[in-house]
Design a protein around this motif. Sequence first.
Motif, PDB file in Angstrom:
ATOM      1  N   ASP A 228       0.543  -1.352   0.388  1.00 58.19           N
ATOM      2  CA  ASP A 228      -0.143  -0.087   0.009  1.00 58.19           C
ATOM      3  C   ASP A 228       0.817   1.342   0.013  1.00 58.19           C
ATOM      4  OD1 ASP A 228      -2.656  -1.199   0.167  1.00 58.19           O
ATOM      5  OD2 ASP A 228      -1.383  -2.072   1.719  1.00 58.19           O
ATOM      6  N   TYR A 229       2.391   0.964   0.160  1.00 53.17           N
ATOM      7  CA  TYR A 229       3.352   2.939   0.170  1.00 53.17           C
ATOM      8  C   TYR A 229       3.833   2.206  -0.762  1.00 53.17           C
ATOM      9  CZ  TYR A 229       1.103   3.658   4.996  1.00 53.17           C
ATOM     10  OH  TYR A 229       0.508   3.388   5.481  1.00 53.17           O
ATOM     11  N   ASP A 230       4.223   3.679  -1.394  1.00 56.31           N
ATOM     12  CA  ASP A 230       5.737   3.643  -2.292  1.00 56.31           C
ATOM     13  C   ASP A 230       6.933   3.840  -2.187  1.00 56.31           C
ATOM     14  OD1 ASP A 230       3.039   4.285  -4.332  1.00 56.31           O
ATOM     15  OD2 ASP A 230       3.437   5.983  -4.126  1.00 56.31           O
ATOM     16  N   LEU A 231       6.574   4.718  -0.685  1.00 50.87           N
ATOM     17  CA  LEU A 231       7.997   4.138   0.423  1.00 50.87           C
ATOM     18  C   LEU A 231       7.707   4.388   1.743  1.00 50.87           C
ATOM     19  CD1 LEU A 231      10.463   5.332   0.267  1.00 50.87           C
ATOM     20  CD2 LEU A 231      10.262   7.809   0.525  1.00 50.87           C
ATOM     21  N   ILE A 232       8.703   3.269   2.623  1.00 48.45           N
ATOM     22  CA  ILE A 232       8.458   3.434   3.718  1.00 48.45           C
ATOM     23  C   ILE A 232      10.032   3.915   4.689  1.00 48.45           C
ATOM     24  CG2 ILE A 232       8.558   1.554   5.517  1.00 48.45           C
ATOM     25  CD1 ILE A 232       6.512  -0.304   4.242  1.00 48.45           C
ATOM     26  N   VAL A 233       9.831   4.746   5.931  1.00 44.80           N
ATOM     27  CA  VAL A 233      11.212   5.198   5.091  1.00 44.80           C
ATOM     28  C   VAL A 233      11.100   5.490   7.062  1.00 44.80           C
ATOM     29  CG1 VAL A 233      10.543   7.755   4.975  1.00 44.80           C
ATOM     30  CG2 VAL A 233      13.141   7.019   4.409  1.00 44.80           C
ATOM     31  N   THR A 234      12.860   5.249   7.034  1.00 45.76           N
ATOM     32  CA  THR A 234      12.699   4.948   8.610  1.00 45.76           C
ATOM     33  C   THR A 234      13.498   6.470   9.397  1.00 45.76           C
ATOM     34  OG1 THR A 234      14.503   3.125   8.576  1.00 45.76           O
ATOM     35  CG2 THR A 234      12.488   2.876   9.312  1.00 45.76           C
ATOM     36  N   GLY A 235      14.124   7.006  10.275  1.00 44.69           N
ATOM     37  CA  GLY A 235      14.455   7.736  10.107  1.00 44.69           C
ATOM     38  C   GLY A 235      15.880   8.299  10.051  1.00 44.69           C
ATOM     39  N   ASP A 236      16.602   6.986  10.540  1.00 44.14           N
ATOM     40  CA  ASP A 236      18.043   7.220  10.716  1.00 44.14           C
ATOM     41  C   ASP A 236      18.658   5.433  11.384  1.00 44.14           C
ATOM     42  OD1 ASP A 236      17.233   7.982  13.395  1.00 44.14           O
ATOM     43  OD2 ASP A 236      18.682   9.304  14.059  1.00 44.14           O
ATOM     44  N   LEU A 237      17.964   4.250  10.681  1.00 45.64           N
ATOM     45  CA  LEU A 237      18.470   3.728  11.702  1.00 45.64           C
ATOM     46  C   LEU A 237      20.198   3.264  10.700  1.00 45.64           C
ATOM     47  CD1 LEU A 237      15.756   1.049  11.030  1.00 45.64           C
ATOM     48  CD2 LEU A 237      16.676   2.481  13.402  1.00 45.64           C
ATOM     49  N   ALA A 238      20.426   3.979   9.297  1.00 43.78           N
ATOM     50  CA  ALA A 238      21.386   3.686   8.769  1.00 43.78           C
ATOM     51  C   ALA A 238      21.676   2.739   8.568  1.00 43.78           C
ATOM     52  CB  ALA A 238      23.217   4.002   9.678  1.00 43.78           C
ATOM     53  N   SER A 239      22.809   1.858   7.447  1.00 42.31           N
ATOM     54  CA  SER A 239      23.495   0.641   7.327  1.00 42.31           C
ATOM     55  C   SER A 239      22.838  -0.280   8.454  1.00 42.31           C
ATOM     56  CB  SER A 239      24.589   0.593   6.582  1.00 42.31           C
ATOM     57  OG  SER A 239      25.855   1.320   7.407  1.00 42.31           O
TER      58      SER A 239
END
Lengths: 337, 118
Positions: A228-239
């Motif tokens: 249902d999402y084009d983008l799920i983006v977390t804040g600052d988990l980094a690699s």
Amino acid sequence: MAVKKNGAQTVQFDNPPILLASGSVVGPKEGEGPLRDYFDIVLSDDLYGEKSWELAESKMLRESVKKAVEKANLSIENIEYMFSGDLLNQLMSASFAARDLAIPFFGLYGACSTLTESLSLGAMLIDGGYADYIVAATSSHFSSAERQFRFPLEQGTQRAPTSQWTVTGAGAAILGAYGDGPKITHVTTGKVIDFGIKDPNNMGAAMAPAAVDTILTHFQDTGLGPEDYDLIVTGDLASIGKEIAEEMMLDKGYNIAKVYNDCGLMVYDTKTQNTYAGGSGCGCSAVVFCGYIHQEMIKKNLNRILLVSTGALMSPTSSQQGESIPSIAHAVAISND
Amino acid sequence: MDYIRAFIVGGAICVIGQILMDTTKLTPAHILVIFVTSGVILTALGLYEPIVKLGGAGATVPLPGFGYSLAKGAIKGTQTNGLLGAFTGGIQSTAGGVAAAVIFGYLMAVIFTPKTKS
């Protein structure tokens, strides 16, 4: 009766607040990163004409609010509430910015989750009919965070390869009850999660379980899924944290890899910019969201996104006393529909 | 030959520090304290003196060398002034280093302001 509550931790808005405009200010290093063209103001000097980095950070926050208000064709007097916080003791950047802006102010500490914490509360206020316009804003500064949480800058300490680079940047988003723009449809408020990680040089690993818990709860509460999402983006988990989050989600039966990214990996070119695991700080998700993501939503390249800012809730005192790092993540769903 | 020995001994001490930083959760401050106190203990046990004979400044300039001076001063102070000398001797023999750190640290703080990193 809580008629807008949807499941255990999610609110679904009847009158979805509209994301009217956003402003972003970044430091020189962020201005050399892959998202450089999306920021409103790129500083050539991270002191920004001030005599300390803390004051510079506060000025960045203030200017990001002014920029967002200007882009929304409003004036500061129209903004009824400011929800804001940062990483410094007693929220120095936010409090000092709110002093200068003279907007009624709620100071929030959610560490690097402050952007979605402030968007969540602001959105509820608007949907509840308590305000027409609010601003959600947050900031961080590499040099002020470094001496708040790690070492004095004068000390030439080696950085651990798992460590992250605090983003010098501020972002502000204006939410309104009327107008055109992407709408906030859901808010999922996170719980504090602690898997017992104690290494302050590996915050991504500490925060990943909090992000996973919130994303899972969001899916369960709403019946939505990664498709249902084009983008799920977390804040600052980094690699390191991003990899952990992807694996944990897969274990729970959700493959988010196709639509998943992390602001800490988007804001810098980690290969050439010497930022180790990636970016961090309140400013990380703030500038990526208020710069890149919002503009891509306006262009309709992204239409449905889930922004999950992640915060490590340790204090310098708790780290010195050997305590583990409690973490939190709040999710905000934003849609063009 | 002296230079080579100093280089190898000093380098070996620094390698130990680097290994500790890379493989443990110790902070630089932990390592500083560990190095100085291990210099004191090794000197008291008579184990550091041979390292100094071998490496010269390679052994006295790094942090354990500061512990070495402290221990040697305390031992010497005890021989001349008894128990009180155990307290005063170590500081006497390291006074030059301590005073230089304070004075140069102060001067640098007056002259320079810290810069951000890139």
